[in-house]
Design an enzyme around this catalytic site. Structure first.
Site, short mmCIF file in Angstrom:
data_model
loop_
_atom_site.label_atom_id
_atom_site.label_comp_id
_atom_site.label_asym_id
_atom_site.label_seq_id
_atom_site.Cartn_x
_atom_site.Cartn_y
_atom_site.Cartn_z
N ARG A 251 -4.46 5.28 -7.54
CA ARG A 251 -3.73 6.41 -6.95
C ARG A 251 -2.29 6.49 -7.45
O ARG A 251 -1.65 7.53 -7.37
CB ARG A 251 -3.73 6.30 -5.42
CG ARG A 251 -5.11 6.49 -4.81
CD ARG A 251 -5.08 6.23 -3.32
NE ARG A 251 -4.65 4.88 -3.01
CZ ARG A 251 -4.47 4.41 -1.78
NH1 ARG A 251 -4.66 5.21 -0.74
NH2 ARG A 251 -4.08 3.16 -1.56
N ARG B 256 3.25 12.19 10.91
CA ARG B 256 1.94 12.29 10.25
C ARG B 256 1.12 11.11 10.77
O ARG B 256 1.41 9.95 10.47
CB ARG B 256 2.12 12.19 8.74
CG ARG B 256 0.82 12.06 7.95
CD ARG B 256 1.17 11.70 6.51
NE ARG B 256 0.03 11.51 5.65
CZ ARG B 256 -0.70 10.40 5.56
NH1 ARG B 256 -0.44 9.36 6.33
NH2 ARG B 256 -1.68 10.31 4.69
N ASP C 104 0.84 -1.20 0.00
CA ASP C 104 0.00 0.00 0.00
C ASP C 104 0.88 1.25 0.00
O ASP C 104 0.70 2.16 0.80
CB ASP C 104 -0.95 0.00 1.21
CG ASP C 104 -1.95 1.15 1.15
OD1 ASP C 104 -2.19 1.68 0.05
OD2 ASP C 104 -2.49 1.53 2.21
N HIS D 277 -0.64 12.17 -2.16
CA HIS D 277 -0.39 10.92 -2.87
C HIS D 277 -1.68 10.12 -3.00
O HIS D 277 -1.72 9.13 -3.70
CB HIS D 277 0.65 10.11 -2.10
CG HIS D 277 0.10 9.63 -0.79
ND1 HIS D 277 -0.17 10.50 0.25
CD2 HIS D 277 -0.28 8.41 -0.37
CE1 HIS D 277 -0.69 9.81 1.25
NE2 HIS D 277 -0.76 8.55 0.91
N ASP D 278 -2.71 10.55 -2.26
CA ASP D 278 -3.99 9.83 -2.26
C ASP D 278 -4.96 10.46 -3.25
O ASP D 278 -4.65 11.39 -3.97
CB ASP D 278 -4.59 9.86 -0.85
CG ASP D 278 -3.96 8.80 0.05
OD1 ASP D 278 -3.47 7.79 -0.47
OD2 ASP D 278 -3.96 9.02 1.27
N GLU E 12 -4.03 13.11 10.10
CA GLU E 12 -4.54 12.76 8.78
C GLU E 12 -5.94 12.19 9.00
O GLU E 12 -6.13 10.99 9.19
CB GLU E 12 -3.65 11.72 8.09
CG GLU E 12 -4.00 11.55 6.62
CD GLU E 12 -4.57 10.20 6.22
OE1 GLU E 12 -4.96 10.06 5.05
OE2 GLU E 12 -4.65 9.29 7.06
N HIS F 89 -2.69 0.36 11.99
CA HIS F 89 -2.54 -1.03 11.54
C HIS F 89 -1.08 -1.32 11.24
O HIS F 89 -0.27 -0.40 11.10
CB HIS F 89 -3.37 -1.25 10.27
CG HIS F 89 -3.21 -0.15 9.25
ND1 HIS F 89 -4.07 0.92 9.17
CD2 HIS F 89 -2.27 0.07 8.31
CE1 HIS F 89 -3.69 1.73 8.20
NE2 HIS F 89 -2.59 1.25 7.67
N GLN G 66 -3.34 -5.26 5.70
CA GLN G 66 -3.14 -4.24 6.74
C GLN G 66 -4.11 -4.54 7.87
O GLN G 66 -5.30 -4.31 7.75
CB GLN G 66 -3.42 -2.84 6.16
CG GLN G 66 -2.35 -2.35 5.21
CD GLN G 66 -2.82 -1.15 4.41
OE1 GLN G 66 -3.88 -1.18 3.77
NE2 GLN G 66 -2.04 -0.10 4.41
N ASP H 73 -1.31 8.68 10.74
CA ASP H 73 -2.09 8.08 9.66
C ASP H 73 -3.42 7.51 10.16
O ASP H 73 -3.47 6.85 11.19
CB ASP H 73 -1.26 6.95 9.04
CG ASP H 73 -1.92 6.33 7.83
OD1 ASP H 73 -2.09 7.04 6.84
OD2 ASP H 73 -2.26 5.14 7.89
C1 GLC Z 1 -3.75 6.80 4.66
C2 GLC Z 1 -2.77 6.91 3.51
C3 GLC Z 1 -3.18 6.02 2.39
C4 GLC Z 1 -3.29 4.60 2.90
C5 GLC Z 1 -4.17 4.52 4.15
C6 GLC Z 1 -4.02 3.21 4.83
O1 GLC Z 1 -5.00 7.23 4.31
O2 GLC Z 1 -2.66 8.22 3.10
O3 GLC Z 1 -2.31 6.10 1.30
O4 GLC Z 1 -3.81 3.78 1.89
O5 GLC Z 1 -3.82 5.49 5.11
O6 GLC Z 1 -2.80 3.15 5.52
#
Ligand code: GLC
Length: 640
Positions: free
Chosen positions: A513, A288, A144, A396-397, A332, A187, A258, A290
């Site tokens: 993506r 960051r 991922d 990046h998303d 995030e 995760h 994950q 996540d």
């Molecule tokens: C966050 C990341 C993304 C990822 C997701 C799961 O949203 O920006 O790219 O797929 O977490 O870790």
């Protein structure tokens, strides 16, 4: 309080007598002791609320403080000095001089050594913050994009080593750039040692791993949870669980590889606190955080943004304030705007992505109508004192249309239909769309869909639209001026287009993506000083914006005051800076395809003489201000 009253953590004297010696130790350290005294009561309270009813709560709390004390003992001298600097000037991130950049190590520079070689360029650009996308060990093929972490203490060997990361952090810090990395703590990958031990039910060093993840013998509990949870990656699997080879079910919000950690188990908090402190001592300055919204699960709820998610963030913060106070959190949370702000406070995440502004910038550009964006800037931009947005144009998303339906309804917009229209526009399904985006997680069952694509491709550069470059600059001009840390996805500053080659790489083909995660465009960088090249036009425009921002203290801080014009296509607001002293910056941006003039009457609240900060010339507001199609003005104005 009733929970705490029956908990093993209730007797403050017992707790202190057990834990305080860890803080004072044999090699008494006055600095740590003082930070412990200040922050332990908070950590203790939070542990009580989260874990008070569990027999193992006191043991975990003791272990966490022990980790913090050890980590402080090992904290390098230069980072201790950074701690002191940050404590003296905690809100450095609100400065107008701040500028962020983000890139993948492998795609942008090959390796960490390659990133190091880019430092002169980062300085040329003016970066003060560099986010390196996930660079930890992760499963081959199933990573991922690095968000499936197999070890938080090992850098992916293809990129370099942890020692190199620490030395890169030092070099960046020496030139005023803070290193940001992801803390993917909701995760781990299914290859993480904790995951393997959990499946095997192993107890290691007295820690039982079977409870590190949420594993159930049959569908009873998964079915019960899934009644109220949302599907995040439906292309990968339905629901929130995946089946293990032995028939059991494990919680996996994102990809099947994950696995979500079980934070209801204090041993998980303790283990993650250890990883966080380790990264702090490598010189990482910002984590960051996540997928923050997903970290706590409770039956019968959406399992998103539950109160305990906040308590966990606060608890992690209090650990850091003891042992590595320079380290800060960026949230995030790409969720409803009401929820996004709940993560932003000095006690949780000091800075946060601003997904609403990002999405509505694209919304305004598509519709040539700034109404929703202006409304959001007016009512949803304010944050608690001492915190900041990270304003980005794209990441990046994917882009999700995370505006509030209630807000849209006030403007007569039906949220569901509007999102469908935006999706159609950005994947070029409507006539005359300038955008070349690609759908991500298109879910016909729910009608949900998100958009992938680079800034230049979404803004019209790829389609050859004459306003493409101007829209790229307009979007960045907003990110650079609304207040907070502007963040450039590196490559955007030279107009990088979509990379469709991902479909040829099996590990990427199923995740669109990757179209917006291209490799470093060397040719575009080489052309960045050519005024006739697209790269040169974008680069020159962005450089002008960056220079003007850095030279304008009023663009620091986060305060934004509304400004109304009679034009639907004009984004308008005022920035008074940190101190709210005069003058101010008035930002006017026209998302329309036709020029408009903001007339003298609309501007009559300001003294006539003003300065155009981007054109670097004086103007007279009695003449009105002309805004060509897809253009921006930053005006230094003095309210009467
Ligand atoms: C966050 C990341 C993304 C990822 C997701 C799961 O949203 O920006 O790219 O797929 O977490 O870790």
């Amino acid at each position: 309080m009733t929970r705490l009253a029956r908990s093993v953590l209730v007797d403050a004297d017992v707790v202190r007598s057990r834990i305080a010696p860890l803080a004072h130790g044999t090699d008494h350290d006055a600095v740590f002791a003082a930070r412990f005294a200040e922050n332990f009561p908070t950590l203790h309270r939070l542990f009580g609320e989260l874990y008070g009813m569990r027999d193992d709560a006191l043991e975990a709390l003791t272990a966490v403080v022990g980790l913090a004390a050890d980590s402080w003992r090992e904290r390098p001298a230069d980072l201790r000095a950074l701690d002191a600097r940050r404590e003296a000037q905690p809100h450095f991130y609100l400065d107008a001089g701040m500028l962020g950049g983000v890139c993948y190590v492998d795609r942008y520079a090959g390796t960490l050594e390659g990133v190091r070689r880019q430092i002169p360029y980062f300085r040329e650009l003016g970066l003060t913050y560099l986010h390196l996308m996930p660079l930890f060990a992760s499963p081959e093929g199933n990573s991922d994009g690095g968000y499936a972490v197999s070890s938080y203490r090992d850098v992916d060997p293809a990129l370099g080593s942890m020692a190199e990361l620490a030395s890169l952090a030092r070099e960046l810090r020496a030139v005023g750039i803070s290193l940001v990395v992801d803390f993917i703590f909701n995760h781990t990958s299914d290859e993480h040692v904790w995951a393997r031990r959990a499946v095997a039910g192993e107890v290691v060093d007295g820690v039982d791993h079977s409870d590190f993840y949420l594993i159930y013998p049959d569908r009873t509990m998964p079915d019960a949870y899934e009644r109220t949870t949302r599907e995040i990656f439906p292309d990968d699997h339905q629901g929130s669980f995946v089946q293990l080879p032995d028939g059991r079910w494990i919680w996996a919000t994102f990809y099947h590889f994950q696995w979500d950690l079980n934070y209801a188990n204090p041993a998980v908090f303790r283990a993650m606190a250890g990883e966080m402190l380790f990264l702090a001592n490598q010189g990482v300055e910002l984590l960051r955080m996540d997928a923050v919204a997903f970290i706590w699960k409770e039956l019968g709820t959406t399992c998103e943004s539950l109160p305990q998610a906040h308590l966990l963030l606060q608890a992690f913060n209090s650990v850091l304030r003891m042992a590595a106070p320079a380290l800060l959190f960026k949230s995030e949370a790409i969720v409803h705007p009401d929820e996004v702000v709940t993560y932003v406070s000095e006690a949780e995440c000091q800075i946060s992505y601003n997904p609403l502004q990002m999405a509505l910038t694209w919304e305004a550009l598509a519709n040539r109508d700034a109404s929703l964006l202006n409304q959001a800037l007016e009512r949803r931009h304010a944050l608690p004192e001492g915190t900041a947005w990270v304003n980005y144009v794209r990441s990046h998303d994917d882009i999700g249309w995370t505006f509030a339906d209630e807000d849209a309804a006030e403007l007569g917009i039906d949220g569901y239909r509007h999102r469908r229209h935006l999706n159609d526009f950005y994947v070029n399904r409507v006539p005359a769309s300038f955008a070349r985006g690609v759908p991500f997680q298109d879910n016909p069952r729910t009608g949900d869909c998100r958009i992938a694509g680079t800034t230049a491709s979404l803004a019209g550069v790829e389609a050859g639209d004459p306003l493409g470059v101007d829209r790229v600059l307009l979007a960045y001009a907003l990110a650079l001026s609304t207040g907070g840390i502007p963040l450039i996805y590196l490559g955007d500053e030279v107009g990088q287009l979509n990379d469709y080659s991902y479909v040829e790489r099996p590990a990427e083909a199923g995740d669109s993506r990757w179209v917006n995660r291209p490799f470093r465009p060397q040719a575009a960088y080489d052309a960045r000083t050519d005024p006739h090249a697209t790269a040169g036009r974008v680069f020159a425009g962005l450089r002008r914006l960056i220079a003007a921002r850095k030279a304008t203290p009023e663009l620091g801080g986060g305060t934004l005051l509304p400004f109304r014009t009679p034009h639907r296509s004009v984004v308008a607001f005022q920035r008074p800076g940190w101190t709210a002293e005069l003058p101010r910056v008035l930002v006017l941006a026209n998302v329309g395809d036709d020029a408009v003039t903001v007339d003298a009457l609309t501007l009559s609240g300001f003294d006539a003489p003003a300065r155009d900060l981007l054109a670097e010339r004086s103007i007279d507001l009695r003449d009105g201000v002309e805004l060509p199609a897809a253009s921006v003005r930053w005006l230094h104005v003095t309210p009467r």
